[in-house]
Design an enzyme around this catalytic site. Structure first.
Site, PDB file in Angstrom:
ATOM      1  N   ARG A  62      59.044  61.037  14.998  1.00 32.00           N
ATOM      2  CA  ARG A  62      58.427  59.893  14.820  1.00 32.00           C
ATOM      3  C   ARG A  62      56.874  59.883  15.427  1.00 32.00           C
ATOM      4  NH1 ARG A  62      62.790  55.040  15.137  1.00 32.00           N
ATOM      5  NH2 ARG A  62      64.020  56.175  13.798  1.00 32.00           N
ATOM      6  N   GLU A 118      75.025  49.073  19.227  1.00 34.24           N
ATOM      7  CA  GLU A 118      74.495  47.779  19.430  1.00 34.24           C
ATOM      8  C   GLU A 118      73.090  47.485  18.851  1.00 34.24           C
ATOM      9  OE1 GLU A 118      71.652  47.516  21.471  1.00 34.24           O
ATOM     10  OE2 GLU A 118      71.418  49.756  21.454  1.00 34.24           O
ATOM     11  N   ASP A 138      66.107  46.748   7.877  1.00 37.05           N
ATOM     12  CA  ASP A 138      64.860  47.199   8.573  1.00 37.05           C
ATOM     13  C   ASP A 138      63.979  48.112   7.698  1.00 37.05           C
ATOM     14  OD1 ASP A 138      66.438  49.552   8.595  1.00 37.05           O
ATOM     15  OD2 ASP A 138      65.723  50.340  10.276  1.00 37.05           O
ATOM     16  N   ARG A 163      65.548  50.732  28.134  1.00 41.01           N
ATOM     17  CA  ARG A 163      66.605  49.642  27.666  1.00 41.01           C
ATOM     18  C   ARG A 163      67.547  49.542  28.752  1.00 41.01           C
ATOM     19  NH1 ARG A 163      64.604  49.662  22.648  1.00 41.01           N
ATOM     20  NH2 ARG A 163      64.317  51.517  21.408  1.00 41.01           N
ATOM     21  N   LYS A 189      74.113  55.010   8.936  1.00 39.40           N
ATOM     22  CA  LYS A 189      74.198  53.471   9.212  1.00 39.40           C
ATOM     23  C   LYS A 189      73.726  52.787   7.839  1.00 39.40           C
ATOM     24  CE  LYS A 189      70.613  52.745  12.409  1.00 39.40           C
ATOM     25  NZ  LYS A 189      70.333  53.252  13.689  1.00 39.40           N
ATOM     26  N   ASP A 218      68.906  50.964   7.136  1.00 37.39           N
ATOM     27  CA  ASP A 218      70.122  51.410   7.723  1.00 37.39           C
ATOM     28  C   ASP A 218      70.574  50.585   8.778  1.00 37.39           C
ATOM     29  OD1 ASP A 218      68.009  51.972   9.641  1.00 37.39           O
ATOM     30  OD2 ASP A 218      68.697  54.113  10.019  1.00 37.39           O
ATOM     31  N   ARG A 219      69.421  49.483   9.223  1.00 38.56           N
ATOM     32  CA  ARG A 219      69.914  48.351  10.122  1.00 38.56           C
ATOM     33  C   ARG A 219      70.389  46.960   9.511  1.00 38.56           C
ATOM     34  NH1 ARG A 219      66.922  48.834  15.584  1.00 38.56           N
ATOM     35  NH2 ARG A 219      66.984  50.974  16.040  1.00 38.56           N
TER      36      ARG A 219
HETATM   37  C1  G1P Z   1      67.293  53.245  18.771  1.00 43.53           C
HETATM   38  C2  G1P Z   1      68.576  52.857  19.029  1.00 43.53           C
HETATM   39  C3  G1P Z   1      69.745  53.668  18.490  1.00 43.53           C
HETATM   40  C4  G1P Z   1      69.521  54.159  17.370  1.00 43.53           C
HETATM   41  C5  G1P Z   1      68.062  54.565  16.914  1.00 43.53           C
HETATM   42  C6  G1P Z   1      67.727  54.823  15.542  1.00 43.53           C
HETATM   43  O1  G1P Z   1      67.131  54.660  19.606  1.00 43.53           O
HETATM   44  O2  G1P Z   1      69.053  52.283  20.404  1.00 43.53           O
HETATM   45  O3  G1P Z   1      70.972  53.063  18.641  1.00 43.53           O
HETATM   46  O4  G1P Z   1      70.280  54.971  16.606  1.00 43.53           O
HETATM   47  O5  G1P Z   1      67.155  53.586  17.391  1.00 43.53           O
HETATM   48  O6  G1P Z   1      67.812  53.700  14.866  1.00 43.53           O
HETATM   49  P1  G1P Z   1      66.296  54.608  20.922  1.00 43.53           P
HETATM   50  O7  G1P Z   1      65.187  53.940  20.770  1.00 43.53           O
HETATM   51  O8  G1P Z   1      67.034  53.517  21.993  1.00 43.53           O
HETATM   52  O9  G1P Z   1      66.511  55.959  21.272  1.00 43.53           O
HETATM   53 ZN    ZN Z   2      66.329  52.352  10.275  1.00 45.44          ZN
END
Ligand code: G1P
Ligand code: ZN
Length: 544
Positions: free
Chosen positions: A22, A364, A277, A497, A376, A281-282
């Site tokens: 990303r 979470e 989202d 986090r 997901k 997936d969220r």
């Molecule tokens: C975040 C979430 C994680 C999820 C990911 C992709 O990653 O915390 O649970 O799998 O986005 O959606 P992070 O930014 O914490 O590495």
């Molecule tokens: Zn997503």
């Protein structure tokens, strides 16, 4: 075929994070940037020649251009066929579904998930393997290593493909098949859920509000909720996908899905509110004036799984990411199910599901799904909740969750994010924790006795692969926990986090406001990490 070999040079930083690569759109737009990354996959994947790949994305800015680039490169690299969602669209769970259903070799998904889009926003790309799930670390690492030495890529010198007309065309020796991005996914949902019962529920006046946040799930949610189940038009809000998500931040939480939150916290709120989202997936689940934490959602769905036709025979096991609350562990214990704790990121669930060891998995971070795909799945969670509501007539979302807490106890839980931190300061903070936390063992912090402290490491029980440095944990004797980790998905500075959890067995104390219930631990968490002194931030940016 007019295959061109283009000379290029490596770019720094093409290492996939928690979920793919990303970067800002401007970074992806640099000549050869996307091409290098894609070629690195073709150079490291084995056995894809002549096979079928799947391609689609969440429709954000640069989605179409990237799809054209990838198609030409796929043809030049010997791919046999590419199934492309019409308009180069596919939600992440739908892409996973299509890879599995059509026995594709794998696929590229174009998305930066919940990160904002538009010309000044983020873009992303991830590769999914034959099981339909995100490529595990050994693949992403191989592709990354390749990006470091890449010096040429292959493409076809041909006009763009028509991405909007269903059907087959040719690109060199490769077939491009434009498919309906929605129908395979809807068919799969109809196999898992009792659509007739859901239709009856909806017809009986139980109202649903689904906020697609101008992202990819609009067409999927309309097709299922409005067209198939007969929910009134308008049950899906912000349902038209836009390249910049309407300027919003397509992350389904209490802060960013504020339109839905206003509806669900007003008089006459629908029975079920949900949002998804950027790439679908969220999920966030709300009842009438009631927020279901994703950790609780996983636990409640696991406890009620046999009410859903697709899971009538029970679950093989459950899995959660380490920072996710232990609510599902209590359900698993009660039901005699194996329960796995994995590092953050959906890719760690794939092996467990492939081996038939976990059926429901969750994080979470608003992620819940089952082994029907290897991602997901936001809409799946919404339909699962609807199915539970249909099977427990007269009970509201809040009734169901409160009864769950009464039976299993309540895991008070919250995540505090400190976004846009100076990367060096954030890394120093984590180093400080790694150095000090193991020494806390046996100490008492404001009445909380530390049982253990460590940096989470995971050995995959299926293939034995090891992942270390997955988050610093402080675990207290009463089962409370504080977890710290740095985000692996951000594109600006660092995000810290902090995950805070406390178990409360006593139903008389289940009605406390979450931040209040966790206040002591929140104070301890800030103190231990010296957050303000090290980052200059007194308070988090986002609390979920
Ligand atoms: C975040 C979430 C994680 C999820 C990911 C992709 O990653 O915390 O649970 O799998 O986005 O959606 P992070 O930014 O914490 O590495
Ligand atoms: Zn997503």
């Amino acid at each position: 075929m007019n295959v061109s070999e283009i000379t290029t040079r490596p770019f720094e930083g093409q290492k996939p994070g928690t979920s793919g690569l990303r970067k800002k759109v401007d970074v992806f737009r640099q000549p050869h940037y996307l091409e290098d990354f894609v070629q690195a996959w073709f150079d490291t994947l084995e056995g894809y020649r002549g096979t079928t790949l799947v391609l689609g994305g969440d429709g954000r800015h640069y989605n179409r251009q990237a799809a054209q680039t990838i198609l030409k490169m796929a043809a030049a690299n010997g791919v046999g066929r590419v199934l492309v969602g019409q308009g180069a669209l596919l939600s992440t769970p739908a892409a996973s579904c299509v890879i599995r259903k059509h026995r594709a070799f794998g696929g590229f998904i174009l998305s930066a998930s919940h990160n904002p889009g538009g010309p000044d926003g983020d873009f992303g790309i991830k590769y999914n393997i034959t099981n339909g799930g995100p490529a595990p670390e050994k693949y992403t690492e191989a592709a990354y290593q390749r990006t470091l030495g890449i010096d040429r890529y292959r493409t076809l010198d041909v006009p763009d493909v028509d991405l909007d007309t269903l059907g087959e065309s040719r690109l060199g020796d490769m077939v491009v098949e434009i498919i309906d991005p929605v129908s395979d996914y809807v068919d799969l949902m109809a196999e898992l859920f009792d659509f007739a019962a859901l239709e009856k529920l909806v017809q009986s006046g139980v109202r649903v509000c689904f906020d697609a946040m101008h992202a990819i799930t609009g067409p999927y949610a309309r097709a299922i909720l409005e067209d198939r189940l007969g929910a009134p038009a308008g049950s899906v809000i912000n349902g038209v996908p836009l390249e910049d998500f309407g300027g919003g931040h397509p992350d389904p939480n209490l802060k960013h899905a504020h339109e839905l939150v206003e509806i669900m916290y007003s008089d006459g709120a629908p029975a079920l509110g949900a949002a998804s989202d950027g790439d679908g997936d969220r999920n966030m689940i709300l009842g009438d004036r009631f927020f279901v934490t994703p950790s609780d959602s996983l636990a409640v769905l696991a406890a009620n799984a046999t009410l859903i036709p697709g899971y009538r025979d029970g679950l093989a096991g459950v899995a959660r990411s380490m920072p996710t609350s232990g609510a599902v562990d209590r359900v698993a214990k009660d039901m005699g199910l194996p329960c796995f704790e994995t590092p953050t990121g959906w890719k760690f669930f794939g092996n467990l599901m492939d081996a038939g060891r976990a059926t429901f998995c969750g994080e979470e971070s608003f992620g819940t799904s089952s082994d029907h795909v290897r991602e997901k799945d936001g809409l799946w969670a919404v339909l699962a909740w609807l199915n539970v509501l249909a099977a427990r007539p007269g009970q509201s979302v809040a009734d169901i969750v409160r009864a769950h807490w009464k039976r299993f106890g309540r895991n008070y839980y919250s995540r505090h994010d400190y976004e846009g931190l100076d990367t060096g300061a954030a890394e120093d903070l984590m180093d400080h924790l790694r150095a000090t936390v193991p020494g806390l063992e046996g100490m008492s912090l404001e009445g909380y006795k530390v049982a253990t402290g460590d940096d989470f490491a995971y050995t995959d029980p299926v293939d034995g692969s090891e992942s270390v440095g997955q988050g610093v944990r402080v675990m207290f004797e009463d089962g409370s926990r504080i977890v710290y980790r740095l985000s692996g998905t951000g594109t600006e500075g660092a995000t810290l986090r902090v995950y805070i959890e406390r178990f409360e067995p006593n139903p008389a104390r289940h009605g406390i406001e979450t931040q209040e219930a966790l206040a002591d631990l929140i104070g301890i968490a800030r103190g231990l990490a010296e957050i303000e002194a090290r980052t200059g931030r007194a308070d988090p940016t986002v609390i979920t």
